[in-house]
Design an enzyme around this catalytic site. Structure first.
Site, short mmCIF file in Angstrom:
data_model
loop_
_atom_site.label_atom_id
_atom_site.label_comp_id
_atom_site.label_asym_id
_atom_site.label_seq_id
_atom_site.Cartn_x
_atom_site.Cartn_y
_atom_site.Cartn_z
N ASP A 19 9.29 -69.65 -5.41
CA ASP A 19 8.64 -70.41 -6.50
C ASP A 19 7.61 -69.52 -7.19
OD1 ASP A 19 6.96 -70.43 -4.16
OD2 ASP A 19 5.71 -71.91 -5.18
N HIS A 72 16.89 -67.93 -2.06
CA HIS A 72 16.24 -69.01 -2.79
C HIS A 72 15.07 -68.36 -3.52
CE1 HIS A 72 14.99 -73.22 -3.49
NE2 HIS A 72 13.76 -72.73 -3.41
N ASP A 107 23.96 -68.00 3.75
CA ASP A 107 23.57 -67.26 2.55
C ASP A 107 23.80 -68.15 1.33
OD1 ASP A 107 22.74 -65.36 0.80
OD2 ASP A 107 24.44 -64.01 1.10
N GLU A 130 14.93 -68.61 1.72
CA GLU A 130 13.92 -68.28 0.72
C GLU A 130 13.36 -66.89 1.04
OE1 GLU A 130 10.96 -71.33 0.05
OE2 GLU A 130 10.16 -70.30 -1.71
#
Ligand SMILES: [Zn+2]
Length: 564
Positions: free
Chosen positions: A173, A493, A537, A546
């Site tokens: 993020d 991620h 994966d 992530e």
């Protein structure tokens, strides 16, 4: 979803070969081995009567080593029947392959500088995480400046804009969190202090290259400058700067959600964890930057002192997301270790009695038994103890030796775990949690500190065993670092990797790794298997795949040690 595993053909050196992940195979560090270091591969065989193996030169197929596999045993972490092929006595630099029972391993590089490019790649991973400036890693991995000035959120006790920028995006993020920045930046600066020979000359090709700071310190300063902007005039530090919710999988410059400085929602608005972590890191920074930029070092030290005073006066301000905010929390209910770390670092930097007194008082209050545990963002007690024992200052010699002894005991346990694990890592079954690859990294951190206190080669080799595990010697035959090794994972991620239109992910990033407990919709649907196998994966599986700055940092630390 990417294929992972191993293909056993001499020519299968391309990325992401198609494969089975539970059949016969040879699993090893896909980057290579140091000439003088231990070299072990894990072998899974259909026919357990096969014991002899050879190592051949890739160039001319000459057999350069003959060996016998160790005894086969059941590995609980993977559910596999494994044997070890030990070829440690092969020390001549070169490229080799192991052959056994019709299987041929991936190429094995042996060279003194075998981990040099991995160190550069993983440290440049931080440059790729930069917020607030244009980033260009080459090969198309680039974005223009993102996330401009912040706005004070109602929970911060202030209102209006905060002219600030910088820092590293935390993970997949685009949030920035002081607590996680703290452990990450602290770990990286410790590497600087412990392994200068590996890091002083490291060239990162970043915008500051060629300036007055070595590249390594220049990259870290990018994050320190943002952290400094998160400190209020009273010394307290706001917990995080994020949007109220996570944005879609878009590039950072396309994220238009307001970047809020977020506080605890009521006075004193700043949190103990963030404030004490900032104090710790700025105290270390004051030591590291002094030789290059005295004014900056002074700024760091002043910020550290002010933050320490605030944290001592406000020792238990926990953080929870205020209403309407759903980004990461990094909330910590045990807040005695953070001020202890700050006190110990400030004492090490300044030698002033008030800081040592606070550290020793905290240690006395924690009871008779001094326990050294694997560090993590929520537990920095070991770092508090270690910096006290590492200090050149005299201090309390009895306390210093208790710290060294407790560290040696913790390291001995990890060495034993490594001997018991079929793939050589130092983890127990309970360690396969969200971000388990960072548990491996931080256990190596512990082992390397133990080695620093007392140069027992078993501790250093166990630390390196986790590196081998992370980049190929695991039951899936995958390298958990993007663009490193023969079969690196492909689908982190990670928003830029998903949104940039390039097939390959951004380079130098460590996957969270196997997680036996699930935590997202994809992970929760996987069939239950032994814990090392609980990984996929898949970009959507954020509890398994992530990336995060506090996972890359111990890997950089480990690679710095391996390069020194
Ligand atoms: Zn940004």
């Amino acid at each position: 979803m990417g294929a992972v595993g191993v293909a056993f053909h001499p020519l299968a050196v391309g990325r992401c070969s198609q494969v089975e992940t539970s059949g016969a195979g040879i699993f090893l560090n896909q980057v290579g081995y140091l000439p003088a270091g231990a070299k072990q591969a894990t072998v899974r065989l259909a026919d357990a009567s096969q014991r002899g193996f050879v190592v051949r030169s890739v160039a001319n197929h000459t057999v350069v080593f003959n060996g016998e596999l160790g005894p086969a045993s059941a590995d609980a972490a993977s559910g596999d029947q494994t044997s070890v092929a030990d070829f440690s006595s092969l020390r001549a630099p070169g490229r080799y392959q192991i052959g056994i029972a019709g299987l041929t391993s991936d190429p094995i590089k042996i060279a003194p500088d075998v981990y040099a490019s991995a160190l550069r790649l993983t440290m440049r991973g931080f440059y790729g995480q930069r917020c607030g400036c244009a980033v260009d890693l080459g090969d198309g991995y680039a974005h223009p400046a993102c996330h401009g000035d912040g706005d004070f959120h109602a929970s911060s006790g202030k209102s209006g804009p905060l002219p600030n920028h910088g820092g590293w995006h935390d993970a997949g993020d685009y949030g920035r969190y002081v607590v996680n920045s703290g452990i990450s930046t602290g770990t990286l600066l410790w590497a600087w202090e412990l392994y200068p020979s590996a890091l002083r000359g490291l060239s990162l090709a970043i915008p500051e290259s060629g300036g007055k700071l070595p590249d390594y310190l220049a990259e870290i300063r990018w994050n320190l400058e943002w952290m400094l902007q998160m400190q209020d005039t009273d010394g307290g530090v706001w917990h995080k700067q994020t949007s109220e919710r996570f944005c879609a999988f878009i590039m950072p410059q396309d994220d238009r959600l307001t970047s809020y400085v977020i506080g605890t929602g009521s006075a004193p608005y700043k949190s103990t964890g963030a404030t004490a972590d900032l104090a710790s890191v700025m105290a270390v920074a004051a030591r590291c930057y002094g030789a290059y930029d005295a004014a900056f070092a002074q700024r760091c030290l002043a910020a550290a002192r002010q933050a320490w005073s605030w944290a001592i006066a406000n020792p238990d301000v926990q953080f929870e997301n205020p209403s309407g905010v759903s980004t990461g929390g990094y909330g910590d209910r045990q807040l005695s270790d953070e001020p202890a770390w700050a006190s110990a670092e400030l004492w090490r930097t300044t030698g002033e009695a008030q800081y040592e007194k606070a550290f020793l008082a905290g240690l006395a209050a924690s009871g008779e038994t001094l326990t050294i545990s694997t560090p993590g963002w929520g537990d920095v007690n070991s770092m508090a103890c270690w910096t006290y024992a590492l200090s050149e200052r005299k201090g309390n010699s009895a306390v210093k030796s208790r710290i060294r002894e407790a560290t040696a005991a913790a390291a001995a346990t990890l060495v034993e775990h490594s001997r018991q694990n079929g793939y050589g890592n130092t983890m127990e079954l309970r360690d396969y949690v969200w971000g388990s690859n960072s548990v491996a990294g931080n256990q190596s951190f512990l082992l390397l500190i133990a080695y620093h206190f007392h140069p027992d080669n078993a501790a250093r080799e166990a630390a390196l065993n986790n590196l081998h595990y992370l980049v190929g010697r695991n039951c899936l035959g995958v390298s958990w670092v993007t663009q490193l090794g023969v079969r690196p994972f492909e689908h982190p991620h990670h928003r830029p990797s998903a949104a940039d239109g390039i097939a390959e992910p951004w380079p130098g990033l460590l996957s969270g790794g196997p997680n036996a407990h699930g935590g997202d919709a994809i992970a929760d649907k996987l069939p239950k298997q032994p814990p090392m196998r609980m990984w996929i994966d898949d970009q959507r599986a954020y509890s398994m795949n992530e990336i995060a700055i506090n996972w890359n940092a111990p890997l950089v630390f480990l690679l710095a040690a391996a390069n020194s």
